[in-house]
Design a protein around this motif. Structure first.
Motif, mmCIF file in Angstrom:
data_model
loop_
_atom_site.group_PDB
_atom_site.id
_atom_site.type_symbol
_atom_site.label_atom_id
_atom_site.label_comp_id
_atom_site.label_asym_id
_atom_site.label_seq_id
_atom_site.Cartn_x
_atom_site.Cartn_y
_atom_site.Cartn_z
ATOM 1 N N GLY A 65 -2.183 8.795 -1.984
ATOM 2 C CA GLY A 65 -2.766 7.604 -2.571
ATOM 3 C C GLY A 65 -1.892 6.900 -3.581
ATOM 4 O O GLY A 65 -2.346 5.986 -4.270
ATOM 5 N N SER A 66 -0.621 7.290 -3.681
ATOM 6 C CA SER A 66 0.291 6.732 -4.680
ATOM 7 C C SER A 66 1.529 6.158 -4.012
ATOM 8 O O SER A 66 2.016 6.691 -3.005
ATOM 9 C CB SER A 66 0.701 7.807 -5.686
ATOM 10 N N GLU A 71 0.835 -1.199 0.000
ATOM 11 C CA GLU A 71 0.000 0.000 0.000
ATOM 12 C C GLU A 71 0.873 1.253 0.000
ATOM 13 O O GLU A 71 2.036 1.209 0.426
ATOM 14 C CB GLU A 71 -0.912 0.011 1.230
#
Length: 390
Positions: A236-237, A227
């Motif tokens: 989110g990257s 993650e």
């Protein structure tokens, strides 16, 4: 170019300031492990009154001496991971196997074959790394090429099982890294922050390196489960830095700053100090530039002198294995800048050098790469060397 002129050019290059100034830590943290600079310190600076003590540059000249050949007859070795209880795990790019080498006797024990590997060109079973909790969870991570992508998997290593059956079934951690016949990147390593880092390549598609939505031409930072790591620069990257062509070396200095080696195309190979969110220029620039949008390398080399793969830290210097250059480079550092020109060792003595790894006590493990039969200048058996460096 004569040897003297080449040496002078390298010295001038390494002595240049990176020109990037102090790099901020990862968003949301006061000091980011794995990023240049620590709390109270700008790269290459002396620190504030509450920060760490001033950094001292190592001597301009060092030494490297081969103590022994640990083992021979390895086939297409690519990744190396020292086990905490002794032994060295080695990945074979073309055979898709992981082998344990006894560092005392040189004996090989094959753990098993990793399924799903599609070895072609520069792709195959590439980098390997041990879980930060390997002593309890026995997990081995691997970066590999499949028929559709490059990906990172993890497997249970159980030494109690018979040889050839000691690897459990792989579980995918991250998929979708672009693949190609060339430029697959492949180095993985856990950082001081216990996050997993991966160096990727552009897969032969230059445009991917500047595309922050693509995993190609990047350094990635993720949790052990794949993650996006907390504090990454792009929400989110897993992308940590971009604008890379083909990253095959990752290592941290004693102050938890990340450095990476990178293949150039026709002109300059690079050693870079990596900052979160940094753009390292490819394909717009190769080597240094005057564009403030891009971060300049710490040192650069003509491609026939380097073609760098694995790197390691020892004695305040980066030690960089060179493939086409067939030598081991030493770059002494003060902060995130070279404090003197690069120094070469073992020039042509052992052929192509794939991987350098710290062995403790001022020693390095060094892996050669001469047996893949793809136009290498010095075919022959591949080996692991033990070096003493100062």
């Amino acid at each position: 170019m004569t040897a003297a002129l080449a040496c002078a050019a390298l010295l001038l290059t390494a002595g240049c300031s990176s020109g990037d100034g102090g790099w901020p830590p990862v968003a949301g943290t006061s000091a980011s492990p794995g990023s240049p600079g620590t709390a109270g310190t700008a790269p290459g600076g002396t620190g504030s009154s509450s920060g760490p003590p001033a950094e001292q540059a190592p001597p301009a000249k060092g030494s490297a001496r081969v103590l022994r050949t640990v083992t021979r007859e390895l086939r297409t070795p690519w990744g190396l991971a020292p086990l905490p209880d002794g032994g060295l795990l080695v990945s074979s790019r073309d055979d898709a196997t992981i082998t344990r080498v006894d560092e005392r006797t040189g004996k090989h024990t094959e753990l098993g074959e990793v399924p799903g590997v599609a070895a072609e060109g520069e792709g195959g079973l590439l980098g390997i790394a041990l879980s930060p909790d390997h002593g309890s969870d026995r997990l081995v991570y691997a970066y590999l090429t499949t028929v559709s992508d490059n990906r990172i998997v993890r497997m249970l290593y159980d030494p109690r099982k018979p040889p050839g059956q000691q690897l459990g079934a792989p579980s995918t951690v991250l998929r979708g890294i672009p693949k190609g016949v060339v430029h697959n990147g492949g180095r993985i390593a856990f950082g001081p922050d216990r996050m997993l880092y991966a160096g990727t390549g552009d897969g032969g598609d230059k445009a991917l390196s500047q595309d922050k939505e693509s995993l190609g031409g990047k350094i990635l930072r993720m949790t052990p489960d794949g993650e996006p790591a907390p504090g990454n620069p792009f929400p989110g990257s897993v992308v940590y830095s971009y604008g890379h062509r083909n990253v095959q070396g990752l290592a941290w200095d004693g102050r938890q700053r990340l450095f990476a080696s990178e293949f150039g195309q026709d002109t300059w190979d690079e050693l870079n100090a990596i900052g979160p969110g940094g753009n390292y220029g490819w394909p717009d620039v190769e080597g240094r530039s005057d564009d403030p949008a891009f971060r300049n390398p710490v040192a650069e080399w003509p491609t026939d002198k380097a073609s760098p793969s694995g790197i390691a830290f020892a004695g305040g210097s980066v030690w960089m294995a060179a493939l086409r250059g067939q030598r081991l480079w030493r770059v002494p550092l003060k902060g995130t800048e070279a404090s003197a020109g690069p120094q070469a060792f073992l020039d042509g003595e052992y052929g192509r050098l794939r991987m350098a790894a710290a062995a403790g006590g001022g020693r390095l493990w060094l892996v050669t790469s001469n047996t893949d039969g793809r136009g290498d200048p010095k075919p022959g058996d591949d080996r692991i060397l033990e070096l003493k460096v100062d």
